[in-house]
Structure formats: structure tokens, C-alpha cells
Design an enzyme around this catalytic site. Sequence first.
Site, PDB file in Angstrom:
ATOM      1  N   SER A  27       0.876  -1.161   0.000  1.00  0.00           N
ATOM      2  CA  SER A  27       0.000   0.000   0.000  1.00  0.00           C
ATOM      3  C   SER A  27       0.917   1.216   0.000  1.00  0.00           C
ATOM      4  CB  SER A  27      -0.904  -0.065   1.233  1.00  0.00           C
ATOM      5  OG  SER A  27      -1.645   1.105   1.398  1.00  0.00           O
ATOM      6  N   TYR A  41      -4.533   8.356  -6.856  1.00  0.00           N
ATOM      7  CA  TYR A  41      -3.544   7.448  -6.253  1.00  0.00           C
ATOM      8  C   TYR A  41      -3.970   7.095  -4.831  1.00  0.00           C
ATOM      9  CZ  TYR A  41       0.847   5.545  -4.518  1.00  0.00           C
ATOM     10  OH  TYR A  41       1.797   4.714  -3.958  1.00  0.00           O
ATOM     11  N   LYS A  95      -4.918   3.375  -3.071  1.00  0.00           N
ATOM     12  CA  LYS A  95      -4.250   2.787  -1.908  1.00  0.00           C
ATOM     13  C   LYS A  95      -5.224   2.623  -0.728  1.00  0.00           C
ATOM     14  CE  LYS A  95      -0.220   2.126  -3.814  1.00  0.00           C
ATOM     15  NZ  LYS A  95       0.251   0.762  -4.108  1.00  0.00           N
TER      16      LYS A  95
END
Length: 271
Positions: free
Chosen positions: A132, A146, A150
Site C-alpha cells: 500500500s 492514487y 491505496k
Amino acid sequence: MAKTILITGASSGIGKETAFYFAKKGWNVAATMRKPQNEKELKETDHLKLFELDVLNTGSIQKAIEATITAFGKIDVLLNNAGYGMAGVMEYASKESIQHQFDVNVFGLFEVTKQILPHFRQQKSGRIINISSMGGRVSFPLFTYYHATKYAVEGFSESLNYELNPLGIDVKLIEPGGVQTDFAGRSMNFVEGNLTDYNQIQNKLHNALQGDEAAFPSKPTDVAKVIFEAATTSSKKMRYLVGKDAKMMVRMKKILGTNNFQRLVKRHYKL
Ligand SMILES: NC(=O)c1ccc[n+]([C@@H]2O[C@H](COP(=O)([O-])OP(=O)(O)OC[C@H]3O[C@@H](n4cnc5c(N)ncnc54)[C@H](OP(=O)(O)O)[C@@H]3O)[C@@H](O)[C@H]2O)c1
């Protein structure tokens, strides 16, 4: 008998360093990548094999898993590492680029995990380690998609752990801060646009990030070491923060709460 790890995205950065690290520790390593024919640094041995695997191609995932089991007898650890970053103003990203960001960082990781589970279930053991980011716990400006990928990996991993634990399988999360890899260069997709409303935040962030080496304090080996710890420990610990930046940011958000944390980030970037 030596244990075996299958790594996605082993052509560079964290994935490659982890392949070297586990090989040095006596593990069998399936270093998978999109173009193994181009690999110059990782050399094949009896204990290290290069296999083609594109996380967007289910056939290649299946073949790489089968080839790893044929070469080494079994797989003990899957490292879902392949991924890249998309940065820039949210409105500037095309539908295709958003889809691609999620395809690689999220749906690709789902697919590799899904394809390896029959093997793990059959042997009643296995560990899935998902890369992660501290960006799966705290967020910064101009990384909307992004962060979304994650955070998705975090929720997926937490929930999956419940259903796999009774089968002898567990899930761990590695959460690095900034790491000195190709991530900020080759693997960063900056989306561009020209709406004047966003000029100010874009310029400020651009100037702040330009040549900011302090934003990437860790080396890939620092991450590889933590991955090794996560792969070999008998502890139930699920999350592994890597780097002083990651540890500090996550702790600050916990202490300050979201609103004050955002205030601090705004002040830092003079937003
Ligand atoms: N560096 C950081 O600051 C940082 C911080 C936190 C988390 N991370 C995470 O760490 C992971 C590794 O990144 P890195 O820093 O090591 O960057 P990197 O050196 O750019 O490595 C990214 C890897 O992902 C691979 N990849 C991209 N698309 C793929 C696909 N469709 N199928 C298979 N592999 C694919 C790349 O392969 P190709 O060579 O074929 O392009 C490359 O091997 C990522 O998940 C990233 O989000 C990085």
C-alpha cells in the site's frame, strides 16, 4: 525446504530490491514482470526465476503462478507490489487514465490475489503481502486517484484477512513513505490541464515537490527488509509503516484528527 515468494513488478524499485533481498536470505524467488526479456540485473539461478506477468492480463498471471509452482514446488508468499502513481488536478484526468490507475493498482492486485488463492487454500497456508503506502492512511493534495487506489487496497486487505485466516492464510500491508525508486519519475503520471482556477495550487505543489529529496527518505532496501520481516514473522501484526515520514504522518493524523491534519498540510504547502 526453502520458502518461495512470488513478486509482481520486480523489474525495478521495491520489487527488484525485494527479489535480491529474499534470494540472499535463501528463498526461492519468482521475480515477475511485464518484460523479463529486458531484465539485466536479476540473473536466473536455480533459486531465482524470471516470469512474465502483467497484472492486467489474467492469462499471464495464471501462467506465472503455474510456472512458479513447477519450478519451486509451491508458493508461500505473494507480494503484490506492481503499481504506479497518478498526480495532478482531479478534473484533468481522463476516464481512461483513471481506469488505468485503478486497473493496475487495484483490479490487477485483486486478480493476482484471486488467482493464487486456490493454491494457498489447497496447501492450507500462504501469506499475501500488499504494498500500500502511507498514502493509504493519510492524503496529500493533487494525488486524489492514487490515494483512492491505496485506500482501496487497505480496505480490501483488512476485509480479506477475516475470510482467509480460518484457512491458514493471512494478509499484511506494507505502507512506505517516500522511497527512492522510479516512482516519482517513470512511474508518475502527471495529468495536465489549463483551468486558471487550479493554477495556484498546481504551482505551489510543483515548486514544493521540485527536487525535494527529503520527500523520499527511504531506500528500496529499507522496504525490502520490512517485507522480509512481514513474510517471516509469526506475529498477527497487519500493518507495517516504512520510513520516518510514514510513521510521523500517520501518527500526526491520529493525534490531530483529520481537520487539524489538513490544516497542517495546507500550512506546509502554503495553500
Ligand atoms: N516509491 C515510493 O515513494 C512509494 C511509496 C509508497 C508506495 N509505493 C508503492 O510501491 C510499489 C512499487 O513502486 P516503486 O516505488 O518500486 O516504483 P517503480 O520502481 O516505478 O516500480 C513499479 C513497478 O510496477 C510495475 N508495473 C507497472 N504496471 C504494471 C503492470 N501492468 N503489470 C505488472 N507490473 C507493472 C513496473 O513494471 P515496468 O518496469 O514493466 O513498468 C515496475 O516494476 C507501488 O505499488 C507503489 O505505489 C512506492
